[in-house]
Design a protein around this motif. Sequence first.
Motif, PDB file in Angstrom:
ATOM      1  N   GLN A   1     -17.777   5.364 -20.575  1.00 61.50           N
ATOM      2  CA  GLN A   1     -18.410   6.495 -21.318  1.00 61.50           C
ATOM      3  C   GLN A   1     -19.328   6.279 -22.258  1.00 61.50           C
ATOM      4  O   GLN A   1     -19.339   5.148 -23.218  1.00 61.50           O
TER       5      GLN A   1
ATOM      6  N   LYS B   1     -19.736  14.533 -13.816  1.00 62.72           N
ATOM      7  CA  LYS B   1     -18.789  14.433 -14.910  1.00 62.72           C
ATOM      8  C   LYS B   1     -19.240  15.421 -16.123  1.00 62.72           C
ATOM      9  O   LYS B   1     -20.462  15.485 -16.330  1.00 62.72           O
TER      10      LYS B   1
ATOM     11  N   MET C   1     -18.517  18.356 -19.695  1.00 59.15           N
ATOM     12  CA  MET C   1     -17.904  18.603 -20.672  1.00 59.15           C
ATOM     13  C   MET C   1     -17.955  20.221 -21.184  1.00 59.15           C
ATOM     14  O   MET C   1     -18.850  20.551 -21.205  1.00 59.15           O
TER      15      MET C   1
ATOM     16  N   ILE D   1     -12.955  17.120 -21.029  1.00 53.84           N
ATOM     17  CA  ILE D   1     -14.004  16.280 -19.968  1.00 53.84           C
ATOM     18  C   ILE D   1     -13.164  16.461 -18.666  1.00 53.84           C
ATOM     19  O   ILE D   1     -12.186  16.475 -18.277  1.00 53.84           O
TER      20      ILE D   1
ATOM     21  N   CYS E   1     -21.555  15.170 -18.841  1.00 51.77           N
ATOM     22  CA  CYS E   1     -20.998  14.183 -19.798  1.00 51.77           C
ATOM     23  C   CYS E   1     -21.033  12.850 -19.263  1.00 51.77           C
ATOM     24  O   CYS E   1     -20.006  11.955 -19.726  1.00 51.77           O
TER      25      CYS E   1
END
Length: 728
Positions: free
Chosen positions: A557, A600, A602, A617, A652
């Motif tokens: 991340q 990915k 959010m 997430i 994200c």
Amino acid sequence: MTDHAPNSGTELDRLSGLVERVTYHNGENGYCVLRLKVKGERDLVTVLGYTPTVTPGEYASASGNWVTDREHGRQFRAVFLKISPPNTLTGIERYLGSGMVKGIGPIYAGRLVKAFGAEVFDVIERTPERLFEVDGIGAKRAKKITSGWADQKIVREIMVFLHAHGVSTSRAVRIFKTYGQDAVAVVSENPYRLARDIRGIGFLSADTIAQKIGIAKDAPMRAQAGVSYALSEASSQGHCGLPYTELVKLAVKLLDIPAQAIEAAIAEEIAQEVVISETVDGAPCVFLAQLYHAEQSIATQLDRLKRGSPPWPDFDADKAIPWVEHKLAITLADSQKAAIRLALASKLLVITGGPGVGKTTLVNSILTIMRAKQVKALLCAPTGRAAKRLSESTGLEAKTIHRLLEIDPLTGQFKRNEDSPLDCDLLVADECSMIDVPLANQLLKAVASRSAVILVGDVDQLPSVGPGQVLADLIDSGAVPVIRLTEVFRQAASSRIVRSAHQINQGVYPSFPQKGEESDFYFVHADEPETIASIVVDLVKTRLPKKYAVDPVRDIQVLCPMNRGMTGARGINQALQAALNPPNENSVEKFGYAFSVGDKVMQIENNYDRDVYNGDIGFVTGIDREEEELVVDFDGRSVIYPFGELDELVLCYATTIHKSQGSEYPVVVIPVSTQHFMMLKRNLIYTGITRGKNLVVLVGQKKALAMAVKGKQVERRWSKLKERLVSL
């Protein structure tokens, strides 16, 4: 719910026809599925939309878009749906006979149409005395028919008025449900009331309607609504109120009207108790009423919960401590033993400390001792991620605070409150640095007076995204017993992540490994923003997965100090998406992002209907262009988003450190650049580093990191909670 000004400017298709069948109609929100007979269409057309009332035989005009449903085939999704009285004799008879006008059933419908034909509506409205010409209609039934017809007419007029001012039908239904027959009067007199009274309509939408109906920019009602809007904007920066002079300045900037108009509006809003005048540290401030009352209530609840003894029999700590050490196969430090003694005897307690100081071990030990004596404990945390971690570390069920308090998706209200409190002897809340004033108030109100409460969190992390700094105020006030764990345990001390986090917290520049030395914390030097961004992409895509066998999307991340700039979350997100999952012909572009399967993402606001919350997430698992829907998997649960609501999601691959609170990731990469000088504060970098479980890599300028380590001065949050707690 988000607030958007209505009408996004996309071209809508039109459709109209006779309502043959009402397949479904929800009286609460007006949602309906209609079957229409449309000129030129061989089969009946299915229309989905919103309307307060609809009956077979009526005439429907709709603006919207054609979609193809996998199960139900071709359908028309209406943004605007206007229902009018029917104009054919068969339609009129069906309509009147449906029971929608009180006093008329199928039999009387037939008689009325036979007597008056297509003029039946005119007769009911203009010459109701002629109803007596129909066999069986007396004074009582005639009165029922005329008043029933009047009600229907008002609903129609309201919808036509709202449509004319750019309000979509679903919002128009909500407005009608709220104000009933007064809807036109309310909206005409003061459209800004909508922002105050109706969930999902904010100042910007109300302001758009106000402009359409010709309300002047400097009208007192706009200035008054703008004061609340300015305070709401301030609350999104963490403030519960604002100093008077700052509020005037902010409102002038947002509304573009003179300060005198704002000052007059503030005085009027104070008189009406929409906002409240108060001092903080002697400075005159203005608070939104709900935040003012929430702070007041938190102080009252804490005072109530402090009183009395814990709801369990006395524990013999001298026996309990060795017993739990043996049971969990651990050796507790003296500080932890002292903490357990205090916890066993306290009704209300705060446990705080940084990484590696044994908060988890302590909470686990307390819960193990308590449960051996049948103490009923409930566990919660502010986010799904944090609740999951609490569950994993204790082996007990932990819920998000919203789920624990049983939120009602329709109203946004909690079912658990002072009248229906939580059933437990002990409530443990983790990650409390993230809990804002409104949520802390709701949580504490729902705790029964007999129950004990333990609040756990790292006070040196960033404060909550929402207004206030509840945990810090609670600790600083001295109103509640606090256990502050400071001793870093040997196992944790071997981690450079943990050591560096504590160094940064003490204002000391952290030490990094020598060249070739294995570590879990590294600094990659780069000066230019372009270089920083390209190194971050290279690390995530190639170098880290190759060296540590991690998944670039699921395990790594990137956390950025801010959103803007080349090294901000937005820019790095686009670069990482291009490198890891480039958009293709099946991607959908909405609200400035291209979403593809595998991305990915959010969630960036609480959505109670979907049961997903700000900061969750997930991964895109499906895109259905015909249905205009996107599917996201959140920890094994599929959630469907219509394309028009994708503004609730952002990419994200990278996110801000603020958004990462309460989460933990195997690998964290943080760009640090003097571009972010505004945000470079010690608690920001500290929070970012402590999100990494196995590896943290900083990329950028050492000068920027030094600024952050020195930058203790955190921007003040305006709140009166600490003052209230001190005086308890």
